[in-house]
Design a protein around this motif. Structure first.
Motif, mmCIF file in Angstrom:
data_model
loop_
_atom_site.group_PDB
_atom_site.id
_atom_site.type_symbol
_atom_site.label_atom_id
_atom_site.label_comp_id
_atom_site.label_asym_id
_atom_site.label_seq_id
_atom_site.Cartn_x
_atom_site.Cartn_y
_atom_site.Cartn_z
ATOM 1 N N SER A 83 0.828 -1.203 0.000
ATOM 2 C CA SER A 83 0.000 0.000 0.000
ATOM 3 C C SER A 83 0.864 1.255 0.000
ATOM 4 O O SER A 83 0.554 2.240 -0.686
ATOM 5 C CB SER A 83 -0.919 0.001 1.227
ATOM 6 N N PHE A 84 1.944 1.241 0.764
ATOM 7 C CA PHE A 84 2.842 2.397 0.836
ATOM 8 C C PHE A 84 3.393 2.740 -0.547
ATOM 9 O O PHE A 84 3.357 3.891 -0.985
ATOM 10 C CB PHE A 84 3.987 2.102 1.808
ATOM 11 N N VAL A 85 3.901 1.743 -1.244
ATOM 12 C CA VAL A 85 4.516 1.998 -2.547
ATOM 13 C C VAL A 85 3.474 2.470 -3.557
ATOM 14 O O VAL A 85 3.699 3.411 -4.319
ATOM 15 C CB VAL A 85 5.232 0.734 -3.057
ATOM 16 N N GLY A 86 2.310 1.821 -3.561
ATOM 17 C CA GLY A 86 1.267 2.210 -4.505
ATOM 18 C C GLY A 86 0.805 3.636 -4.298
ATOM 19 O O GLY A 86 0.657 4.399 -5.265
ATOM 20 N N ALA B 225 -4.451 -6.063 -0.478
ATOM 21 C CA ALA B 225 -4.076 -5.690 0.886
ATOM 22 C C ALA B 225 -5.307 -5.446 1.744
ATOM 23 O O ALA B 225 -5.399 -5.932 2.875
ATOM 24 C CB ALA B 225 -3.197 -4.433 0.853
ATOM 25 N N LEU B 226 -6.266 -4.695 1.213
ATOM 26 C CA LEU B 226 -7.464 -4.374 1.979
ATOM 27 C C LEU B 226 -8.280 -5.627 2.293
ATOM 28 O O LEU B 226 -8.763 -5.808 3.416
ATOM 29 C CB LEU B 226 -8.321 -3.368 1.206
ATOM 30 N N ALA B 227 -8.428 -6.507 1.306
ATOM 31 C CA ALA B 227 -9.200 -7.730 1.523
ATOM 32 C C ALA B 227 -8.543 -8.623 2.575
ATOM 33 O O ALA B 227 -9.218 -9.171 3.455
ATOM 34 C CB ALA B 227 -9.348 -8.486 0.204
ATOM 35 N N ALA B 228 -7.218 -8.752 2.484
ATOM 36 C CA ALA B 228 -6.513 -9.606 3.440
ATOM 37 C C ALA B 228 -6.612 -9.048 4.855
ATOM 38 O O ALA B 228 -6.866 -9.792 5.820
ATOM 39 C CB ALA B 228 -5.045 -9.747 3.022
ATOM 40 N N ARG C 212 -13.334 -4.175 15.351
ATOM 41 C CA ARG C 212 -12.145 -3.335 15.179
ATOM 42 C C ARG C 212 -11.790 -3.135 13.710
ATOM 43 O O ARG C 212 -10.726 -2.632 13.391
ATOM 44 C CB ARG C 212 -10.950 -3.949 15.922
ATOM 45 N N ARG C 213 -12.721 -3.505 12.832
ATOM 46 C CA ARG C 213 -12.424 -3.468 11.406
ATOM 47 C C ARG C 213 -12.080 -2.057 10.931
ATOM 48 O O ARG C 213 -11.091 -1.840 10.236
ATOM 49 C CB ARG C 213 -13.600 -4.021 10.605
ATOM 50 N N ALA C 214 -12.906 -1.074 11.294
ATOM 51 C CA ALA C 214 -12.655 0.300 10.842
ATOM 52 C C ALA C 214 -11.321 0.812 11.374
ATOM 53 O O ALA C 214 -10.582 1.517 10.676
ATOM 54 C CB ALA C 214 -13.790 1.229 11.272
ATOM 55 N N ALA C 215 -10.992 0.470 12.621
ATOM 56 C CA ALA C 215 -9.738 0.929 13.211
ATOM 57 C C ALA C 215 -8.537 0.326 12.492
ATOM 58 O O ALA C 215 -7.538 1.015 12.223
ATOM 59 C CB ALA C 215 -9.701 0.577 14.697
ATOM 60 N N VAL C 216 -8.600 -0.964 12.165
ATOM 61 C CA VAL C 216 -7.486 -1.610 11.482
ATOM 62 C C VAL C 216 -7.352 -1.089 10.056
ATOM 63 O O VAL C 216 -6.238 -0.834 9.564
ATOM 64 C CB VAL C 216 -7.662 -3.147 11.491
ATOM 65 N N ILE C 217 -8.490 -0.905 9.371
ATOM 66 C CA ILE C 217 -8.457 -0.339 8.021
ATOM 67 C C ILE C 217 -7.854 1.064 8.060
ATOM 68 O O ILE C 217 -7.052 1.440 7.196
ATOM 69 C CB ILE C 217 -9.868 -0.316 7.411
ATOM 70 N N SER C 218 -8.216 1.838 9.082
ATOM 71 C CA SER C 218 -7.657 3.181 9.214
ATOM 72 C C SER C 218 -6.147 3.129 9.403
ATOM 73 O O SER C 218 -5.411 3.971 8.877
ATOM 74 C CB SER C 218 -8.322 3.911 10.389
ATOM 75 N N THR C 219 -5.663 2.156 10.162
ATOM 76 C CA THR C 219 -4.222 2.016 10.347
ATOM 77 C C THR C 219 -3.529 1.687 9.033
ATOM 78 O O THR C 219 -2.436 2.200 8.743
ATOM 79 C CB THR C 219 -3.924 0.915 11.389
ATOM 80 N N LEU C 220 -4.161 0.838 8.207
ATOM 81 C CA LEU C 220 -3.604 0.549 6.886
ATOM 82 C C LEU C 220 -3.505 1.824 6.052
ATOM 83 O O LEU C 220 -2.512 2.054 5.357
ATOM 84 C CB LEU C 220 -4.465 -0.491 6.170
ATOM 85 N N PHE C 221 -4.523 2.675 6.154
ATOM 86 C CA PHE C 221 -4.495 3.914 5.394
ATOM 87 C C PHE C 221 -3.483 4.913 5.951
ATOM 88 O O PHE C 221 -2.996 5.778 5.216
ATOM 89 C CB PHE C 221 -5.892 4.538 5.342
ATOM 90 N N VAL C 222 -3.160 4.831 7.234
ATOM 91 C CA VAL C 222 -2.078 5.663 7.773
ATOM 92 C C VAL C 222 -0.779 5.339 7.049
ATOM 93 O O VAL C 222 -0.026 6.237 6.627
ATOM 94 C CB VAL C 222 -1.918 5.439 9.294
ATOM 95 N N VAL C 223 -0.511 4.056 6.889
ATOM 96 C CA VAL C 223 0.685 3.639 6.159
ATOM 97 C C VAL C 223 0.628 4.132 4.719
ATOM 98 O O VAL C 223 1.607 4.658 4.175
ATOM 99 C CB VAL C 223 0.823 2.103 6.200
ATOM 100 N N ALA C 224 -0.544 3.972 4.088
ATOM 101 C CA ALA C 224 -0.693 4.373 2.693
ATOM 102 C C ALA C 224 -0.493 5.879 2.519
ATOM 103 O O ALA C 224 0.218 6.321 1.604
ATOM 104 C CB ALA C 224 -2.075 3.959 2.176
ATOM 105 N N TYR C 225 -1.100 6.679 3.390
ATOM 106 C CA TYR C 225 -0.992 8.125 3.239
ATOM 107 C C TYR C 225 0.370 8.662 3.673
ATOM 108 O O TYR C 225 0.766 9.745 3.254
ATOM 109 C CB TYR C 225 -2.128 8.824 3.993
ATOM 110 N N THR C 226 1.093 7.899 4.480
ATOM 111 C CA THR C 226 2.494 8.240 4.718
ATOM 112 C C THR C 226 3.271 8.100 3.409
ATOM 113 O O THR C 226 4.148 8.913 3.099
ATOM 114 C CB THR C 226 3.097 7.326 5.796
#
Length: 398
Positions: A220-223, A321-324, A333-347
């Motif tokens: 996600s970060f690279v994309g 990545a999102l599906a996995a 905790r789904r929204a919280a974990v998805i949000s953490t994935l997006f923190v990595v992505a937006y970094t």
């Protein structure tokens, strides 16, 4: 209308609301050249304005990534639409750089509020047997909305009056319609609690999700890094190096990357999550190579091909990545974990964009772009090898 049909209707409507909000976040992309003429700022300022948006998204995801799990999805999404409307008003009133910074800040807040909550909401509203299609609706709404923003702004700026005002007036109207639609949709959190019970949480994922999250986060970060640099500097490159002054063409080129991402996400259902992540990394690597060729030889067709191939690779990697991650996350905790994935992505969006902006002055746009491409190529290659050796998400449904 049976229950499943009603829920699919709600899923698609919530996806449309998601797309409207995300379109506003990329609306200024083909207009930065006009703003540069009006306010006289540098390319570094363009990347800083863009990064303000990304930092706002990260801040919201860090401080309130779990808020929709507590107070409910709809209140959070309504706050996000309010921020999107306020952002449009800032651009409509812009008479100086302060308005642009405020507009991008509010746009980032809207995206931060929507990203995790809307993704979870789309999945919540879908029938239980439609998890795979719901994931596609969520990711397609996200990327499709991001692609519609520059396309809409570019066409209106090129072929209609008031290029710096009409796109935001149109988006403001769309936000109002989206708010009406959202108010007619049901709440999916069964027992919402007061906002006072929300506690900010640090980035993190439950132990059972971590093995999946690490490689998903790398992809996600690279994309998102590729998309960040592409959307922030490609209009300037098209204008300066290729003499493309047509705002509609500039908006279309950026939009193609996001639309290709949606196509890549659609293909994920066929190739499977386990294979989509390494294949996505391969697509990103090829897209980076094509972008390097475009910068080196000043060829428009290579820019377009880079947008298509890199976007498709990003879509494969991101949906996988999102599906996995969603499959491995506990429901509460789904929204919280998805949000953490997006923190990595937006970094990934923010830091490389600032780096390119800093290097553009001493090295020029071509040199800065090639340095970025080299760094991302190393990272995506490492991620691809890691994912081939330790595949993840084989049991998740794309």
């Amino acid at each position: 209308m049976d229950v499943d049909q009603r829920r699919w209707r709600q899923c698609l409507l919530s996806g449309a609301v998601f797309a409207v909000c995300m379109a506003g976040t990329t609306l200024p992309t083909p207009l930065y050249g006009l703003y540069r003429e009006k306010f006289g700022f540098s390319e570094l300022t363009v990347t800083v304005v863009y990064a303000v948006y990304a930092f706002a998204v990260i801040g919201v995801l860090l401080l309130a990534g779990n808020v929709s799990d507590v107070v409910g999805r709809r209140p959070v999404l309504l706050w996000g639409l309010a921020c999107a409307a306020a952002s449009a008003v800032c651009f409509l009133c812009a008479v100086g750089m302060g308005w642009l910074y405020a507009g991008r800040l509010l746009s980032g807040l809207s995206a931060g509020l929507f990203t995790g909550a809307a993704t979870a909401y789309v999945m919540d509203t879908a029938p239980h047997v439609g998890a795979s299609r719901a994931t596609f609706v969520a990711t397609a709404a996200n990327m499709g909305g991001l692609g519609c923003g520059p396309l809409l702004a570019g066409v209106l700026a090129q072929y209609a009056a008031w290029p710096l005002y009409l796109p935001f007036a149109v988006h403001l109207a769309l936000v109002a319609v989206a708010a009406v639609v959202l108010l007619r949709l049901p709440e999916t959190v069964r027992e919402p609690r007061p906002l006072s019970t929300v506690r900010p949480q640090r980035p993190g994922v439950p132990p059972q999700v971590r093995a999946v999250f690490v490689p998903a986060g790398i992809a996600s970060f690279v994309g998102f890094a590729l998309f960040g640099v592409f959307t922030s500097v490609s209009p300037e490159f098209l204008a300066e190096s290729l003499d493309v002054e047509n705002h509609a063409v500039s908006g279309l080129v950026v939009a193609l990357a996001f639309f290709a991402s949606t196509a890549g996400q659609l293909a994920t259902g066929r190739v499977g999550v386990g294979r989509s992540l390494p294949l996505g990394c391969a697509g990103l690597l090829v897209g980076l190579a094509l972008l390097a060729g475009a910068l080196r030889w000043d060829l428009l067709w290579l820019v377009v091909l880079s947008a298509l191939v890199g976007g498709c690779g990003q879509g494969l990697a991101f949906r996988g990545a999102l599906a996995a991650v969603a499959e491995a996350s506990p429901t509460d905790r789904r929204a919280a974990v998805i949000s953490t994935l997006f923190v990595v992505a937006y970094t990934g969006i923010s830091l490389p964009v600032i780096g390119v902006g800093l290097l553009t002055g001493p090295m020029g746009l071509e040199g800065a772009g090639l340095v970025f491409i080299a760094c991302m190529a190393v990272l995506v290659s490492t991620a691809g090898v890691y994912l081939l050796r330790r595949p993840v998400g084989a049991g998740a449904r794309a």
